[in-house]
Write an enzyme that holds these catalytic residues in place. Structure first.
Site, mmCIF file in Angstrom:
data_model
loop_
_atom_site.group_PDB
_atom_site.id
_atom_site.type_symbol
_atom_site.label_atom_id
_atom_site.label_comp_id
_atom_site.label_asym_id
_atom_site.label_seq_id
_atom_site.Cartn_x
_atom_site.Cartn_y
_atom_site.Cartn_z
ATOM 1 N N SER A 142 -47.796 3.728 -3.152
ATOM 2 C CA SER A 142 -47.946 2.416 -3.790
ATOM 3 C C SER A 142 -48.734 1.452 -2.917
ATOM 4 O O SER A 142 -48.826 1.600 -1.698
ATOM 5 C CB SER A 142 -46.570 1.797 -4.061
HETATM 6 N N1 SAH Z 1 -42.365 5.692 -3.127
HETATM 7 C C1 SAH Z 1 -43.579 6.486 -3.020
HETATM 8 C C2 SAH Z 1 -44.451 6.341 -4.245
HETATM 9 C C3 SAH Z 1 -44.427 7.608 -4.962
HETATM 10 S S1 SAH Z 1 -45.204 7.726 -6.538
HETATM 11 C C4 SAH Z 1 -44.338 6.181 -1.744
HETATM 12 O O1 SAH Z 1 -43.973 5.251 -1.032
HETATM 13 O O2 SAH Z 1 -45.301 6.902 -1.438
HETATM 14 C C5 SAH Z 1 -43.798 8.231 -7.482
HETATM 15 C C6 SAH Z 1 -43.133 9.507 -7.067
HETATM 16 O O3 SAH Z 1 -42.059 9.725 -7.974
HETATM 17 C C7 SAH Z 1 -44.012 10.755 -7.164
HETATM 18 O O4 SAH Z 1 -44.025 11.402 -5.928
HETATM 19 C C8 SAH Z 1 -43.352 11.593 -8.237
HETATM 20 O O5 SAH Z 1 -43.440 12.984 -8.014
HETATM 21 C C9 SAH Z 1 -41.918 11.112 -8.165
HETATM 22 N N2 SAH Z 1 -41.118 11.342 -9.360
HETATM 23 C C10 SAH Z 1 -41.483 11.219 -10.665
HETATM 24 N N3 SAH Z 1 -40.454 11.523 -11.480
HETATM 25 C C11 SAH Z 1 -39.401 11.872 -10.667
HETATM 26 C C12 SAH Z 1 -38.068 12.286 -10.901
HETATM 27 N N4 SAH Z 1 -37.552 12.441 -12.137
HETATM 28 N N5 SAH Z 1 -37.277 12.545 -9.838
HETATM 29 C C13 SAH Z 1 -37.746 12.413 -8.570
HETATM 30 N N6 SAH Z 1 -39.000 12.026 -8.289
HETATM 31 C C14 SAH Z 1 -39.824 11.740 -9.318
#
Ligand code: SAH
Length: 219
Positions: free
Chosen positions: A66
């Protein structure tokens, strides 16, 4: 005279904090945590030079780390205290969890891609962040074994609030998440749980990758 990579990085980091302040982040603890966590360790190889630009960047598995402003903004909304236990859904690069871990006692973070979870774990180990548990699983179900959580942050967009997460939020707990359709307008929503019910605030417009059901079948 040309600047060294190190000097460019230092200038980048200074501007990074100034940008966060200018955009309205005022919590000293949040600013300190954003200053402390080296974002260049969480971006993909070759992108260290733009790690401190205020933008989201692509990471493995088609996901994104993000934008720093949004990380700081959502962190500020959680009003973290040092004794708090926090659940993050969507580990991704691990950056957001790292920031949370500087402000809370314990962070449990869940990711549906094993590859991302393992990379994040390795980063936490290398940085000595030892109060973060990385779980591979479906964040829609939360992590019941370690519930309840004082704070919950979801970093992928859902159309509605997953019930399991509401159930795992402690009384007086706060949950912050992006809500909205995958390809449409999403907003950061803050939910505050109390004896009398759930207070809901609709906040800034954002764009997050979708919260998808189940553990990823690919790596
Ligand atoms: N917080 C992260 C941003 C990640 S983007 C950072 O600081 O880099 C969102 C993430 O959520 C992705 O890696 C995606 O694979 C994950 N995601 C999506 N659906 C999910 C679910 N049901 N359970 C766990 N992770 C999930």
């Amino acid at each position: 005279m040309s600047r060294t990579v190190r000097e460019r990085e230092d200038v980048g980091r200074m501007e990074f904090l100034l940008t966060l302040r200018r955009r309205g982040i005022s919590d000293a603890g949040v600013l300190r945590a954003m200053d402390e966590v080296p974002r260049e360790r969480f971006v993909e190889e070759g992108q260290a030079d733009i790690a401190y630009a205020d933008q989201a960047l692509p990471i493995a598995c088609g996901q994104t780390i993000s934008q720093p402003y949004v990380v700081a903004y959502m962190t500020e909304l959680l009003a973290l205290r040092p004794h708090h236990r926090v659940l993050e859904v969507g580990t991704g690069s691990g950056y957001q969890a790292a920031v949370l871990s500087r402000l809370a006692r314990k962070v449990v973070t869940i990711e549906r891609y094993r590859t991302l979870a393992e990379q994040a774990r390795a980063r936490f180990r290398a940085l000595g962040y030892d109060n973060i548990d990385v779980v591979v699983g479906d964040g829609f179900a939360g992590v019941a074994e370690q519930a309840p959580y004082d704070r919950i942050m979801v970093t992928a967009a859902a159309e509605s609030v997953p019930q399991a997460l509401l159930d795992q939020l402690a009384e007086d707990g706060i949950m912050v998440l992006p809500l909205g359709p995958h390809d449409g307008p999403q907003r950061i929503v803050r939910l505050t749980k109390s004896q009398t019910g759930l207070a809901r605030e609709e906040l800034i417009a954002v764009r997050f990758v979708p919260l998808l059901p189940g553990v990823a079948r690919e790596l």
